[in-house]
Design a protein around this motif. Structure first.
Motif, PDB file in Angstrom:
ATOM      1  N   ILE A  70       0.572  -1.579   0.002  1.00 24.72           N
ATOM      2  CA  ILE A  70      -0.097  -0.424  -0.119  1.00 24.72           C
ATOM      3  C   ILE A  70       0.815   1.535   0.125  1.00 24.72           C
ATOM      4  CG2 ILE A  70      -2.076   1.487   1.156  1.00 24.72           C
ATOM      5  CD1 ILE A  70      -2.728  -1.435   1.957  1.00 24.72           C
ATOM      6  N   GLU A  71       2.161   1.046   0.869  1.00 30.08           N
ATOM      7  CA  GLU A  71       2.543   2.425   0.813  1.00 30.08           C
ATOM      8  C   GLU A  71       3.477   2.382  -0.569  1.00 30.08           C
ATOM      9  OE1 GLU A  71       5.865   4.350   4.000  1.00 30.08           O
ATOM     10  OE2 GLU A  71       5.602   2.648   4.127  1.00 30.08           O
ATOM     11  N   ASP A  72       4.052   1.419  -1.190  1.00 26.66           N
ATOM     12  CA  ASP A  72       4.884   1.738  -2.488  1.00 26.66           C
ATOM     13  C   ASP A  72       3.616   2.472  -3.588  1.00 26.66           C
ATOM     14  OD1 ASP A  72       7.402   0.591  -1.507  1.00 26.66           O
ATOM     15  OD2 ASP A  72       6.692  -1.553  -2.445  1.00 26.66           O
ATOM     16  N   TYR A  73       2.365   2.046  -3.308  1.00 20.51           N
ATOM     17  CA  TYR A  73       1.237   2.404  -4.467  1.00 20.51           C
ATOM     18  C   TYR A  73       0.825   3.935  -4.210  1.00 20.51           C
ATOM     19  CZ  TYR A  73      -3.023   2.748  -7.145  1.00 20.51           C
ATOM     20  OH  TYR A  73      -3.326   3.977  -8.201  1.00 20.51           O
ATOM     21  N   MET A  74       1.213   3.965  -2.927  1.00 21.91           N
ATOM     22  CA  MET A  74       0.515   5.096  -2.330  1.00 21.91           C
ATOM     23  C   MET A  74       2.221   6.519  -2.639  1.00 21.91           C
ATOM     24  SD  MET A  74      -1.177   5.310   1.159  1.00 21.91           S
ATOM     25  CE  MET A  74      -1.316   6.526   1.748  1.00 21.91           C
ATOM     26  N   VAL A  75       3.312   6.250  -2.779  1.00 17.25           N
ATOM     27  CA  VAL A  75       4.197   6.677  -2.811  1.00 17.25           C
ATOM     28  C   VAL A  75       4.515   6.809  -4.720  1.00 17.25           C
ATOM     29  CG1 VAL A  75       7.079   7.008  -3.940  1.00 17.25           C
ATOM     30  CG2 VAL A  75       5.800   6.055  -1.315  1.00 17.25           C
ATOM     31  N   LYS A  76       3.702   6.103  -5.530  1.00 20.32           N
ATOM     32  CA  LYS A  76       3.470   6.212  -6.901  1.00 20.32           C
ATOM     33  C   LYS A  76       2.711   6.374  -7.207  1.00 20.32           C
ATOM     34  CE  LYS A  76       6.510   1.662  -7.431  1.00 20.32           C
ATOM     35  NZ  LYS A  76       6.312   0.492  -7.950  1.00 20.32           N
ATOM     36  N   HIS A  77       1.593   6.746  -6.876  1.00 28.01           N
ATOM     37  CA  HIS A  77       0.359   7.248  -7.477  1.00 28.01           C
ATOM     38  C   HIS A  77      -0.603   8.494  -6.696  1.00 28.01           C
ATOM     39  CE1 HIS A  77       0.195   4.114 -10.630  1.00 28.01           C
ATOM     40  NE2 HIS A  77       0.228   3.645  -9.357  1.00 28.01           N
ATOM     41  N   GLY A  78       0.350   9.174  -5.374  1.00 25.88           N
ATOM     42  CA  GLY A  78       0.000   9.620  -4.787  1.00 25.88           C
ATOM     43  C   GLY A  78       0.457  10.746  -4.910  1.00 25.88           C
ATOM     44  N   PRO A  79       0.363  12.460  -4.374  1.00 23.12           N
ATOM     45  CA  PRO A  79      -0.319  12.194  -2.719  1.00 23.12           C
ATOM     46  C   PRO A  79      -1.165  11.915  -1.913  1.00 23.12           C
ATOM     47  CG  PRO A  79       0.172  14.630  -3.221  1.00 23.12           C
ATOM     48  CD  PRO A  79       0.482  13.336  -4.434  1.00 23.12           C
ATOM     49  N   PHE A  80      -2.023  11.440  -0.903  1.00 27.57           N
ATOM     50  CA  PHE A  80      -3.376  10.915  -1.223  1.00 27.57           C
ATOM     51  C   PHE A  80      -4.017  11.576   0.149  1.00 27.57           C
ATOM     52  CE2 PHE A  80      -2.652   7.430  -3.709  1.00 27.57           C
ATOM     53  CZ  PHE A  80      -3.750   7.262  -4.172  1.00 27.57           C
ATOM     54  N   ASP A  81      -5.272  13.062   0.167  1.00 25.80           N
ATOM     55  CA  ASP A  81      -5.313  13.640   1.366  1.00 25.80           C
ATOM     56  C   ASP A  81      -5.696  12.079   1.888  1.00 25.80           C
ATOM     57  OD1 ASP A  81      -4.833  15.913  -0.259  1.00 25.80           O
ATOM     58  OD2 ASP A  81      -6.519  15.637  -1.524  1.00 25.80           O
ATOM     59  N   GLY A  82      -6.765  11.199   2.016  1.00 24.88           N
ATOM     60  CA  GLY A  82      -7.167  10.248   3.087  1.00 24.88           C
ATOM     61  C   GLY A  82      -7.714   9.276   2.684  1.00 24.88           C
ATOM     62  N   LEU A  83      -7.774   7.765   3.546  1.00 26.00           N
ATOM     63  CA  LEU A  83      -7.919   6.811   3.217  1.00 26.00           C
ATOM     64  C   LEU A  83      -9.119   6.700   3.192  1.00 26.00           C
ATOM     65  CD1 LEU A  83      -5.575   4.776   4.928  1.00 26.00           C
ATOM     66  CD2 LEU A  83      -5.679   5.778   2.754  1.00 26.00           C
ATOM     67  N   LEU A  84     -10.121   5.724   2.507  1.00 26.86           N
ATOM     68  CA  LEU A  84     -12.037   4.581   2.293  1.00 26.86           C
ATOM     69  C   LEU A  84     -10.949   3.884   3.039  1.00 26.86           C
ATOM     70  CD1 LEU A  84     -14.502   5.682   1.477  1.00 26.86           C
ATOM     71  CD2 LEU A  84     -14.320   3.168   0.860  1.00 26.86           C
ATOM     72  N   GLY A  85     -11.385   3.329   3.827  1.00 27.53           N
ATOM     73  CA  GLY A  85     -11.680   1.755   4.083  1.00 27.53           C
ATOM     74  C   GLY A  85     -13.026   0.748   4.172  1.00 27.53           C
ATOM     75  N   PHE A  86     -13.378  -0.179   3.669  1.00 35.90           N
ATOM     76  CA  PHE A  86     -14.412  -1.164   4.079  1.00 35.90           C
ATOM     77  C   PHE A  86     -13.916  -2.155   4.685  1.00 35.90           C
ATOM     78  CE2 PHE A  86     -17.073  -4.592   3.388  1.00 35.90           C
ATOM     79  CZ  PHE A  86     -18.577  -4.323   3.549  1.00 35.90           C
ATOM     80  N   SER A  87     -14.420  -3.032   5.658  1.00 35.07           N
ATOM     81  CA  SER A  87     -14.230  -3.920   6.159  1.00 35.07           C
ATOM     82  C   SER A  87     -12.613  -4.423   6.674  1.00 35.07           C
ATOM     83  CB  SER A  87     -14.567  -4.970   5.804  1.00 35.07           C
ATOM     84  OG  SER A  87     -14.596  -6.547   6.739  1.00 35.07           O
ATOM     85  N   GLN A  88     -12.063  -5.342   5.330  1.00 37.42           N
ATOM     86  CA  GLN A  88      -9.986  -5.944   6.149  1.00 37.42           C
ATOM     87  C   GLN A  88     -10.047  -4.545   5.779  1.00 37.42           C
ATOM     88  OE1 GLN A  88      -8.013  -7.907   3.589  1.00 37.42           O
ATOM     89  NE2 GLN A  88      -8.249  -9.847   5.259  1.00 37.42           N
ATOM     90  N   GLY A  89     -10.798  -3.774   4.781  1.00 40.96           N
ATOM     91  CA  GLY A  89      -9.815  -2.341   4.319  1.00 40.96           C
ATOM     92  C   GLY A  89      -9.521  -1.670   5.101  1.00 40.96           C
ATOM     93  N   ALA A  90     -10.774  -1.418   5.910  1.00 40.77           N
ATOM     94  CA  ALA A  90     -11.073  -0.861   7.191  1.00 40.77           C
ATOM     95  C   ALA A  90      -9.686  -0.565   8.389  1.00 40.77           C
ATOM     96  CB  ALA A  90     -12.403   0.058   7.778  1.00 40.77           C
ATOM     97  N   PHE A  91      -9.509  -1.805   8.768  1.00 35.05           N
ATOM     98  CA  PHE A  91      -8.328  -2.236   9.366  1.00 35.05           C
ATOM     99  C   PHE A  91      -7.370  -1.819   9.414  1.00 35.05           C
ATOM    100  CE2 PHE A  91     -10.422  -6.385  12.130  1.00 35.05           C
ATOM    101  CZ  PHE A  91     -12.119  -6.235  11.286  1.00 35.05           C
TER     102      PHE A  91
END
Length: 265
Positions: free
Chosen positions: A87-108
């Motif tokens: 996830i961090e690698d993706y954020m480095v390559k495709h970010g920056p991101f202001d926030g996160l939205l997660g459902f269930s396992q993604g929300a954990f």
């Protein structure tokens, strides 16, 4: 003029257990357009193909993915360090991101990110997350191993001051854990819905709550918010002026320095 220069909050979306980015996108796109048009979503598939049957087979097409694996007691987790790194690698390559939205396992996972950043345990190569949208979230029950010789036993100490919205379903099997998670956040915004473990539709009341939250976030990331954000944000969700000022003073003790500016949460 102010509304014309407002930035759309950019959100990385993490789907649930043995589902996919497309499934989460399909469900979120059923939210009202008046909300969706204010947000910029990016949907990411988990790194591991589902190792078992998906609960959505026959409802949504495969492939299905999972972020990590756990035992039946949910005390031990497999591939969690690899998941965090992915996830961090993706954020480095495709970010920056202001926030996160997660459902269930993604929300954990999403719920832990501000605390892990604060502790310097993970997500250190990306800007601090400014807000969270958590749907059917809960805490990890076991310990989380994130990197060599780094053992994070509590990503929620001190309390998470990152602005957050928590969706809690009346018939969700994770409702008790979701309510417990609220205690680890400073003044979380809570949206209750009558459904179970799912992405809920938004009725008028919940839509208004989300629009108000997004407006505060837009003001925050568009600049010029430092002198008024805390009062504006907390008063907007029903806090008294005295409590709001006290909370603002408390939160201002946590200061993160960026190269270009100072971000205060």
């Amino acid at each position: 003029m102010e509304s014309e220069i407002r930035k759309k909050p950019r959100i990385l979306c993490l789907h649930g257990f043995r589902t996919s980015a497309k499934i989460l996108q399909d469900l979120l796109m059923k939210w009202p357009q008046t909300l969706l048009e204010k947000l910029d979503f990016d949907f990411l598939n988990a790194p591991f193909p589902a190792e078992g049957e998906s609960g959505l087979e026959g409802v949504f097409d495969p492939p299905y993915y999972e972020w990590y694996q756990s035992d039946k007691e949910h005390m031990n987790y497999g591939n969690l360090p690899e998941c965090v790194a992915y996830i961090e690698d993706y954020m480095v390559k495709h970010g920056p991101f202001d926030g996160l939205l997660g459902f269930s396992q993604g929300a954990f996972i999403s719920a832990t990110v501000p605390g892990l950043q604060l502790q310097g345990a993970a997500f250190t190569r990306v800007p601090k997350i400014k807000f969270l949208i958590l749907i059917s979230a809960a805490k990890f029950k076991g310990l989380m191993k994130l990197g060599q010789n780094k053992l994070v036993t509590n990503a929620f100490s001190p309390l998470v001051v990152c602005p957050s919205v928590h969706f809690i379903g009346e018939n969700d099997f994770l409702k008790p854990e979701g309510l417990l998670l609220l205690e680890s956040f400073v003044e979380p915004v809570v949206i209750y819905h009558p459904k179970g473990h799912t992405i809920p539709r938004l009725d008028r009341k919940n839509l208004e709550t989300m629009l108000r939250f997004v407006e505060k976030i837009q003001n925050m990331i568009s600049g010029g918010w430092m002198s008024s954000f805390f009062l504006d944000y907390y008063l907007g969700f029903g806090m008294s002026t005295s409590n709001c000022i006290g909370r603002a003073i408390s939160l201002c003790t946590v200061i993160w320095f960026d190269i270009a500016n100072i971000v205060i949460f």
